[in-house]
Scaffold this motif. Structure first.
Motif, PDB file in Angstrom:
ATOM      1  N   ASP A 234      10.306  29.496 174.425  1.00  0.00           N
ATOM      2  CA  ASP A 234      11.704  29.541 174.756  1.00  0.00           C
ATOM      3  C   ASP A 234      12.073  28.397 175.567  1.00  0.00           C
ATOM      4  OD1 ASP A 234      11.852  31.516 172.809  1.00  0.00           O
ATOM      5  OD2 ASP A 234      12.704  33.208 174.330  1.00  0.00           O
ATOM      6  N   ILE A 235      11.737  28.375 176.899  1.00  0.00           N
ATOM      7  CA  ILE A 235      12.040  27.385 177.843  1.00  0.00           C
ATOM      8  C   ILE A 235      11.649  25.979 177.212  1.00  0.00           C
ATOM      9  CG2 ILE A 235      11.456  26.555 180.226  1.00  0.00           C
ATOM     10  CD1 ILE A 235      11.062  29.583 180.935  1.00  0.00           C
ATOM     11  N   SER A 236      10.579  25.727 176.760  1.00  0.00           N
ATOM     12  CA  SER A 236      10.016  24.707 176.246  1.00  0.00           C
ATOM     13  C   SER A 236      11.025  24.208 175.290  1.00  0.00           C
ATOM     14  CB  SER A 236       8.900  24.485 175.915  1.00  0.00           C
ATOM     15  OG  SER A 236       7.822  24.766 177.043  1.00  0.00           O
ATOM     16  N   VAL A 237      11.318  24.964 174.144  1.00  0.00           N
ATOM     17  CA  VAL A 237      12.224  24.374 173.238  1.00  0.00           C
ATOM     18  C   VAL A 237      13.649  24.052 173.354  1.00  0.00           C
ATOM     19  CG1 VAL A 237      13.243  25.418 171.015  1.00  0.00           C
ATOM     20  CG2 VAL A 237      10.843  25.658 171.409  1.00  0.00           C
ATOM     21  N   CYS A 238      14.096  24.865 174.515  1.00  0.00           N
ATOM     22  CA  CYS A 238      15.241  24.746 175.137  1.00  0.00           C
ATOM     23  C   CYS A 238      15.363  23.137 175.910  1.00  0.00           C
ATOM     24  CB  CYS A 238      15.773  25.667 175.796  1.00  0.00           C
ATOM     25  SG  CYS A 238      17.385  25.649 176.656  1.00  0.00           S
ATOM     26  N   ASP A 239      14.232  22.910 176.508  1.00  0.00           N
ATOM     27  CA  ASP A 239      14.324  21.538 177.156  1.00  0.00           C
ATOM     28  C   ASP A 239      14.112  20.519 176.330  1.00  0.00           C
ATOM     29  OD1 ASP A 239      14.521  22.975 179.660  1.00  0.00           O
ATOM     30  OD2 ASP A 239      12.256  22.831 180.130  1.00  0.00           O
ATOM     31  N   LEU A 240      13.395  20.591 175.384  1.00  0.00           N
ATOM     32  CA  LEU A 240      13.161  19.536 174.270  1.00  0.00           C
ATOM     33  C   LEU A 240      14.506  19.210 173.504  1.00  0.00           C
ATOM     34  CD1 LEU A 240       9.629  20.481 172.799  1.00  0.00           C
ATOM     35  CD2 LEU A 240      10.362  18.188 173.905  1.00  0.00           C
ATOM     36  N   GLN A 241      15.035  20.338 173.173  1.00  0.00           N
ATOM     37  CA  GLN A 241      16.419  20.226 172.429  1.00  0.00           C
ATOM     38  C   GLN A 241      17.190  19.562 173.365  1.00  0.00           C
ATOM     39  OE1 GLN A 241      17.673  24.148 171.257  1.00  0.00           O
ATOM     40  NE2 GLN A 241      18.124  23.346 169.378  1.00  0.00           N
ATOM     41  N   ALA A 464      15.608  21.294 162.805  1.00  0.00           N
ATOM     42  CA  ALA A 464      14.598  22.083 162.777  1.00  0.00           C
ATOM     43  C   ALA A 464      14.369  23.316 164.065  1.00  0.00           C
ATOM     44  CB  ALA A 464      13.191  21.585 162.572  1.00  0.00           C
ATOM     45  N   LEU A 465      14.724  22.591 165.316  1.00  0.00           N
ATOM     46  CA  LEU A 465      14.591  23.394 166.492  1.00  0.00           C
ATOM     47  C   LEU A 465      15.676  24.258 166.566  1.00  0.00           C
ATOM     48  CD1 LEU A 465      13.694  20.798 169.102  1.00  0.00           C
ATOM     49  CD2 LEU A 465      12.241  22.414 168.129  1.00  0.00           C
ATOM     50  N   ALA A 466      16.838  24.141 165.895  1.00  0.00           N
ATOM     51  CA  ALA A 466      17.989  25.244 165.881  1.00  0.00           C
ATOM     52  C   ALA A 466      17.375  26.240 164.869  1.00  0.00           C
ATOM     53  CB  ALA A 466      19.184  24.638 165.132  1.00  0.00           C
ATOM     54  N   GLN A 467      16.727  25.878 163.809  1.00  0.00           N
ATOM     55  CA  GLN A 467      15.998  27.099 163.083  1.00  0.00           C
ATOM     56  C   GLN A 467      15.260  28.143 163.898  1.00  0.00           C
ATOM     57  OE1 GLN A 467      14.098  25.972 159.497  1.00  0.00           O
ATOM     58  NE2 GLN A 467      12.789  27.531 159.583  1.00  0.00           N
ATOM     59  N   TYR A 468      14.460  27.606 164.779  1.00  0.00           N
ATOM     60  CA  TYR A 468      13.584  28.237 165.678  1.00  0.00           C
ATOM     61  C   TYR A 468      14.417  29.374 166.346  1.00  0.00           C
ATOM     62  CZ  TYR A 468      11.183  29.964 169.664  1.00  0.00           C
ATOM     63  OH  TYR A 468      10.587  30.776 170.996  1.00  0.00           O
ATOM     64  N   TRP A 469      15.789  29.051 166.913  1.00  0.00           N
ATOM     65  CA  TRP A 469      16.574  29.915 167.640  1.00  0.00           C
ATOM     66  C   TRP A 469      17.148  31.063 166.582  1.00  0.00           C
ATOM     67  CZ3 TRP A 469      15.726  30.347 172.282  1.00  0.00           C
ATOM     68  CH2 TRP A 469      15.203  29.352 173.241  1.00  0.00           C
ATOM     69  N   ARG A 470      17.514  30.506 165.476  1.00  0.00           N
ATOM     70  CA  ARG A 470      18.082  31.399 164.410  1.00  0.00           C
ATOM     71  C   ARG A 470      17.379  32.463 164.053  1.00  0.00           C
ATOM     72  NH1 ARG A 470      19.767  27.252 161.711  1.00  0.00           N
ATOM     73  NH2 ARG A 470      18.054  27.096 159.981  1.00  0.00           N
ATOM     74  N   TYR A 471      15.945  32.221 164.083  1.00  0.00           N
ATOM     75  CA  TYR A 471      14.966  33.180 163.642  1.00  0.00           C
ATOM     76  C   TYR A 471      14.211  33.969 164.735  1.00  0.00           C
ATOM     77  CZ  TYR A 471      16.266  31.693 158.964  1.00  0.00           C
ATOM     78  OH  TYR A 471      16.948  31.479 157.644  1.00  0.00           O
ATOM     79  N   ARG A 472      14.530  33.564 166.014  1.00  0.00           N
ATOM     80  CA  ARG A 472      13.594  33.814 166.906  1.00  0.00           C
ATOM     81  C   ARG A 472      13.450  35.209 167.329  1.00  0.00           C
ATOM     82  NH1 ARG A 472      11.682  36.296 170.734  1.00  0.00           N
ATOM     83  NH2 ARG A 472      11.221  35.478 172.875  1.00  0.00           N
ATOM     84  N   ASP A 473      14.519  35.955 167.010  1.00  0.00           N
ATOM     85  CA  ASP A 473      14.377  37.765 167.338  1.00  0.00           C
ATOM     86  C   ASP A 473      14.209  38.334 165.848  1.00  0.00           C
ATOM     87  OD1 ASP A 473      14.640  37.193 170.075  1.00  0.00           O
ATOM     88  OD2 ASP A 473      16.951  37.049 169.754  1.00  0.00           O
ATOM     89  N   SER A 474      14.400  37.443 164.955  1.00  0.00           N
ATOM     90  CA  SER A 474      14.607  38.470 163.635  1.00  0.00           C
ATOM     91  C   SER A 474      13.061  38.113 162.655  1.00  0.00           C
ATOM     92  CB  SER A 474      15.694  38.341 162.622  1.00  0.00           C
ATOM     93  OG  SER A 474      15.570  36.660 162.369  1.00  0.00           O
ATOM     94  N   ASP A 475      12.674  36.981 162.708  1.00  0.00           N
ATOM     95  CA  ASP A 475      11.559  36.836 161.977  1.00  0.00           C
ATOM     96  C   ASP A 475      10.820  35.567 162.588  1.00  0.00           C
ATOM     97  OD1 ASP A 475       9.635  35.943 160.067  1.00  0.00           O
ATOM     98  OD2 ASP A 475      10.975  36.306 158.405  1.00  0.00           O
ATOM     99  N   LEU A 476       9.677  35.882 163.496  1.00  0.00           N
ATOM    100  CA  LEU A 476       9.049  34.756 164.353  1.00  0.00           C
ATOM    101  C   LEU A 476       8.179  33.845 163.307  1.00  0.00           C
ATOM    102  CD1 LEU A 476       8.782  34.488 167.223  1.00  0.00           C
ATOM    103  CD2 LEU A 476       6.683  35.791 167.290  1.00  0.00           C
ATOM    104  N   ALA A 477       7.854  34.297 162.224  1.00  0.00           N
ATOM    105  CA  ALA A 477       7.147  33.247 161.219  1.00  0.00           C
ATOM    106  C   ALA A 477       7.964  32.207 160.838  1.00  0.00           C
ATOM    107  CB  ALA A 477       6.526  34.088 160.154  1.00  0.00           C
ATOM    108  N   LEU A 478       9.164  32.420 160.814  1.00  0.00           N
ATOM    109  CA  LEU A 478      10.347  31.465 160.240  1.00  0.00           C
ATOM    110  C   LEU A 478      10.796  30.797 161.332  1.00  0.00           C
ATOM    111  CD1 LEU A 478      12.514  33.372 157.789  1.00  0.00           C
ATOM    112  CD2 LEU A 478      10.992  31.468 157.304  1.00  0.00           C
ATOM    113  N   ALA A 479      10.756  31.194 162.502  1.00  0.00           N
ATOM    114  CA  ALA A 479      10.990  30.511 163.938  1.00  0.00           C
ATOM    115  C   ALA A 479       9.733  29.549 163.956  1.00  0.00           C
ATOM    116  CB  ALA A 479      11.258  31.629 164.874  1.00  0.00           C
ATOM    117  N   ALA A 480       8.457  29.984 163.743  1.00  0.00           N
ATOM    118  CA  ALA A 480       7.573  28.952 163.917  1.00  0.00           C
ATOM    119  C   ALA A 480       7.384  27.922 162.934  1.00  0.00           C
ATOM    120  CB  ALA A 480       6.166  29.772 163.879  1.00  0.00           C
ATOM    121  N   GLU A 481       8.192  28.224 161.630  1.00  0.00           N
ATOM    122  CA  GLU A 481       8.157  27.201 160.740  1.00  0.00           C
ATOM    123  C   GLU A 481       9.342  26.077 161.320  1.00  0.00           C
ATOM    124  OE1 GLU A 481       7.834  25.038 156.979  1.00  0.00           O
ATOM    125  OE2 GLU A 481       6.797  26.620 158.246  1.00  0.00           O
ATOM    126  N   GLY A 482      10.153  26.523 161.978  1.00  0.00           N
ATOM    127  CA  GLY A 482      11.352  25.583 162.407  1.00  0.00           C
ATOM    128  C   GLY A 482      10.545  24.345 163.350  1.00  0.00           C
TER     129      GLY A 482
END
Length: 514
Positions: A234-241, A464-482
């Protein structure tokens, strides 16, 4: 402890998921037994004149491919041994069939992989006369396995060999076509790999994030993953965004510097727009006459303003006209103003009231008629140029100069006379400063975007990184796809889209089974 087969099976599934959705790698580097780069599909040996056409003192003919040594041996008489690598030798260059001496010049040998293309390469430095060049090229064409190179083929082979990534290839192309000092600096910085290294760093961090998420999906239920793994992601993705968003907010400085700042001269008829164009480019590029509406089409010229490239456009005077041709010219002028990076609004200073406040009100009204509704005079995209100041009384000139420059709501004001060149030096200083601000210093700060395709891929990466946050708590596989899609977007910029490294990261970063 989980069996090794189960661990490897989980890692295999993680990598297969990545391979199933990623693009085929644009670049692949394979090593042969002797350490020479292999895996290139180009079996032919290519040759070309690399120093440009036309008469010159020295011409460089470049050869690259497996038959380069054959050409070297049969054309310079080296039967038993090759010359020392990267050492210039003065030799007679002969026709391989007739043995006729074609020229006498320098010969250099670059064995693979230590060459520009990563292949065996040879250079002939010969005299630059057309007859000499033609004779050498024809002789090379008669050597079996050799053919003339296609446009950009040497650089393409360097890319496939892993010698350059796509950003470095684009930097090399920009350096060849650079016309100003600032363009040269930006292209050289990009060719040296600064931009590519920035994107490679982001890619490495995304690969780490993806590896962590994939491992968490496969092994978390068996309690084989360290605590806090997803928090680190989460921290890394936030920093990259944040870094990518900041990188995109560059106001197209690098793209402007690469293609040139589009500066448009606009205003009413007979304000002196064409005279200003001719004054700036120091030649009669546009027709000047006292007849209103002389300029009816866009007249363009390229300029170097303080080392920065400018594409200057003179346009038709803005007015209502029954003439269909002039109407089309006015339409094109307004279209150019909409597309301009900077608009020079030229005004005939003799029509201004002598009272400063009235003059300012008239100028604001005039700016509204010239600029589009989206433009704002204070947005840094407009300069107000008051021309024909030589026709004003000196007292009025001083009054306008002092009063208008401090007037709120007006862009920077420059008083000039194209007839006497009065005020031109100060105007050029303001223009250069404005253009420099729009392009920025190519050597300071982080490297900037230089291509529209870079921007498009980075925007896809951010989405695509926004997709990670969208599915972070509901579907980790879709978050990984982001994360995976973001990694693919970055890889498309550099031409290196790979998932093989994820396997190494999983092994390196996780003590699976402890």
């Amino acid at each position: 402890m989980l069996p090794v087969s189960a661990v490897c099976g989980g890692i295999y599934r993680a990598v297969i998921r990545t391979l199933g959705t990623r693009n085929v790698p644009l670049c692949r580097r394979l090593s042969s037994g002797d350490g020479v780069l292999a895996g290139l599909t180009d079996a032919d040996t290519i040759f070309a004149l690399s120093s440009g056409h036309g008469r010159c003192g020295v011409a460089v003919v470049r050869i690259s491919g497996p038959a380069a040594t054959t050409a070297l041996r049969c054309m310079v008489g080296l039967r038993n041994h090759l010359p020392p690598p990267r050492t210039a030798l003065l030799r007679s260059i002969t026709d391989p069939h007739s043995k006729e001496v074609l020229d006498r010049g320098l010969v250099l040998w670059f064995p693979a992989p230590h060459s520009f293309t990563g292949e065996d390469s040879v250079e002939f430095h010969i005299h630059g006369g057309p007859a000499v060049i033609t004779a050498v090229l024809q002789a090379l064409g008669s050597v079996p396995g050799m053919r003339p190179a296609e446009a950009g083929e040497f650089t393409r082979r360097a890319f496939h060999a892993g010698k350059l990534d796509l950003t470095e290839v684009e930097g090399l192309g920009d350096l060849i076509h650079a016309e100003t000092e600032a363009q040269r600096r930006q292209a050289l910085r990009q060719m040296s790999g600064d931009l590519g290294r920035l994107y490679q760093d982001w890619s490495h961090r995304l690969k780490r994030c993806l590896a962590h998420v994939e491992a968490f999906i496969d092994f978390s239920e068996d309690e084989l993953i360290e605590e806090g793994v997803l928090d680190q992601v989460d921290i890394s993705v936030c920093d990259l965004q944040a870094e990518i968003d900041q990188h995109l907010k560059d106001e197209r400085r690098g793209e402007r510097l690469r293609s040139g700042v589009h500066v448009v001269i606009a205003g009413a008829t007979n304000a002196g727009k064409s005279s200003l164009l001719n004054t700036l480019c120091q030649r009669p590029a546009a027709i000047v006459s006292p007849i209103a509406g002389t300029t009816r089409d866009v007249v363009e010229t390229a300029l170097d303003i303080g080392g920065f490239p400018v594409l200057l456009s003179d346009t038709a005077g803005l007015r209502d006209s029954p003439d269909l041709v002039e109407q089309e010219g006015v339409r094109r002028a307004r279209e150019r103003v909409q597309q301009a990076d900077l608009t020079l609004v030229v005004v005939d200073s003799t029509i201004l009231p002598s009272e400063v406040q009235q003059a300012a009100a008239l100028l604001l009204k005039h700016l509204e008629s010239v600029l589009t509704s989206q433009e704002q005079p204070e947005a840094g995209r407009c300069l107000l140029v008051l021309n024909k100041t030589d026709l004003l009384p000196e007292a009025q000139r001083e009054q306008l100069s002092l009063g208008l420059r401090g007037s709120s709501g007006l862009p920077p004001v420059c008083l000039i006379s194209c007839q006497t060149s009065e005020g031109l030096k100060d105007f050029l200083t303001v223009l250069q400063s404005t253009v420099q601000t729009m392009c920025a210093d190519p050597l300071s700060g982080a490297p900037t975007l230089t291509q529209a395709r870079h921007r498009a891929h980075l925007q896809q990466c951010a989405a695509a990184l926004a997709q990670y946050w969208r599915y972070r708590d509901s579907d980790l596989a879709l978050a990984a796809e982001g994360v995976r899609l973001a990694l693919t977007g970055l890889g498309r910029i550099t031409g290196r889209v790979g998932a093989e490294e994820i396997l190494d990261i999983i092994f390196k970063d996780f003590c699976i089974g402890k």
